[in-house]
Design a protein around this motif. Sequence first.
Motif, short mmCIF file in Angstrom:
data_model
loop_
_atom_site.label_atom_id
_atom_site.label_comp_id
_atom_site.label_asym_id
_atom_site.label_seq_id
_atom_site.Cartn_x
_atom_site.Cartn_y
_atom_site.Cartn_z
N MET A 36 -24.00 5.33 -30.38
CA MET A 36 -25.28 5.27 -31.08
C MET A 36 -25.05 4.74 -32.49
O MET A 36 -24.09 5.12 -33.15
CB MET A 36 -25.92 6.65 -31.14
CG MET A 36 -27.26 6.65 -31.83
SD MET A 36 -28.04 8.26 -31.63
CE MET A 36 -29.70 7.85 -32.09
N HIS A 37 -25.95 3.83 -32.93
CA HIS A 37 -25.91 3.31 -34.29
C HIS A 37 -27.28 3.52 -34.93
O HIS A 37 -28.30 3.17 -34.34
CB HIS A 37 -25.56 1.82 -34.32
CG HIS A 37 -25.51 1.27 -35.71
ND1 HIS A 37 -24.44 1.48 -36.54
CD2 HIS A 37 -26.42 0.56 -36.41
CE1 HIS A 37 -24.69 0.91 -37.71
NE2 HIS A 37 -25.89 0.34 -37.65
N ASP A 50 -19.97 9.62 -26.91
CA ASP A 50 -19.05 8.66 -27.51
C ASP A 50 -19.24 8.71 -29.03
O ASP A 50 -19.51 9.77 -29.58
CB ASP A 50 -19.34 7.26 -26.95
CG ASP A 50 -18.11 6.36 -26.93
OD1 ASP A 50 -17.22 6.54 -27.78
OD2 ASP A 50 -18.08 5.46 -26.09
N ASP A 51 -19.15 7.57 -29.70
CA ASP A 51 -19.21 7.50 -31.16
C ASP A 51 -20.64 7.39 -31.67
O ASP A 51 -21.52 6.87 -31.00
CB ASP A 51 -18.43 6.28 -31.65
CG ASP A 51 -16.99 6.28 -31.19
OD1 ASP A 51 -16.50 7.34 -30.73
OD2 ASP A 51 -16.34 5.23 -31.28
N VAL A 52 -20.82 7.86 -32.92
CA VAL A 52 -22.09 7.71 -33.64
C VAL A 52 -21.76 7.04 -34.97
O VAL A 52 -20.83 7.47 -35.67
CB VAL A 52 -22.76 9.08 -33.90
CG1 VAL A 52 -24.02 8.91 -34.74
CG2 VAL A 52 -23.08 9.79 -32.60
N LYS A 68 -16.35 10.35 -32.36
CA LYS A 68 -16.05 9.85 -33.70
C LYS A 68 -17.37 9.58 -34.39
O LYS A 68 -18.28 9.01 -33.79
CB LYS A 68 -15.25 8.55 -33.65
CG LYS A 68 -13.86 8.70 -33.07
CD LYS A 68 -13.16 7.36 -33.01
CE LYS A 68 -11.83 7.49 -32.32
NZ LYS A 68 -11.20 6.17 -32.12
N ILE A 69 -17.47 9.95 -35.67
CA ILE A 69 -18.68 9.71 -36.44
C ILE A 69 -18.29 8.92 -37.68
O ILE A 69 -17.42 9.34 -38.45
CB ILE A 69 -19.40 11.02 -36.80
CG1 ILE A 69 -19.80 11.74 -35.51
CG2 ILE A 69 -20.61 10.76 -37.68
CD1 ILE A 69 -20.47 13.07 -35.69
N ILE A 80 -20.41 18.15 -35.58
CA ILE A 80 -19.34 18.63 -34.72
C ILE A 80 -18.74 17.39 -34.05
O ILE A 80 -19.45 16.67 -33.35
CB ILE A 80 -19.86 19.61 -33.66
CG1 ILE A 80 -20.52 20.81 -34.33
CG2 ILE A 80 -18.73 20.05 -32.73
CD1 ILE A 80 -21.31 21.69 -33.40
N CYS A 81 -17.46 17.13 -34.33
CA CYS A 81 -16.83 15.92 -33.78
C CYS A 81 -15.31 16.08 -33.79
O CYS A 81 -14.78 17.04 -34.33
CB CYS A 81 -17.24 14.70 -34.60
SG CYS A 81 -16.73 14.75 -36.33
#
Length: 152
Positions: A36-37, A50-52, A68-69, A80-81
């Motif tokens: 997500m972006h 997945d990643d943000v 991963k953020i 929380i990551c």
Amino acid sequence: MGILKRHVPPKPGRATVSIIARGNRFSGDTRISGKMHVDGTFEGHIVAEDDVSIGIYGLITGRVRGTKIFVSGKLEGEVICDHLFIEPGGQVNARVCCADMKVDQGGVFVGERSLPEPTLGINTIELSDAPQNSEHNDILASLPERITLKKG
């Protein structure tokens, strides 16, 4: 004819990316199966498999869970990551629970960070399944309610 084809699945091995573009506002709870972006505004809770990433114009207010953020914009609330990266210009004002955190020069972190609780990898026995032995019960009663492990 549109740019996107409706019934074409993503290519194998490629993660899908959900985007909230600059100028758009979204609120609520969402679960993302890919990445997500955010370059717009998001208020609520995000659970991503997945990643943000938060672009320089992005703002997330609420709870974010992901692998991963990456923060180049603003993030306020709870995180929380596994890995948190605060890039130059990124601002995080949150309670953070992550194993790895990196704040680049020009990045800002205000809040509280905790490490995830380690998993011991041992099997637990329900008390009702344990042998009814007074010696075992005495040992169990003598144990503290909570044990915290710290890396030495």
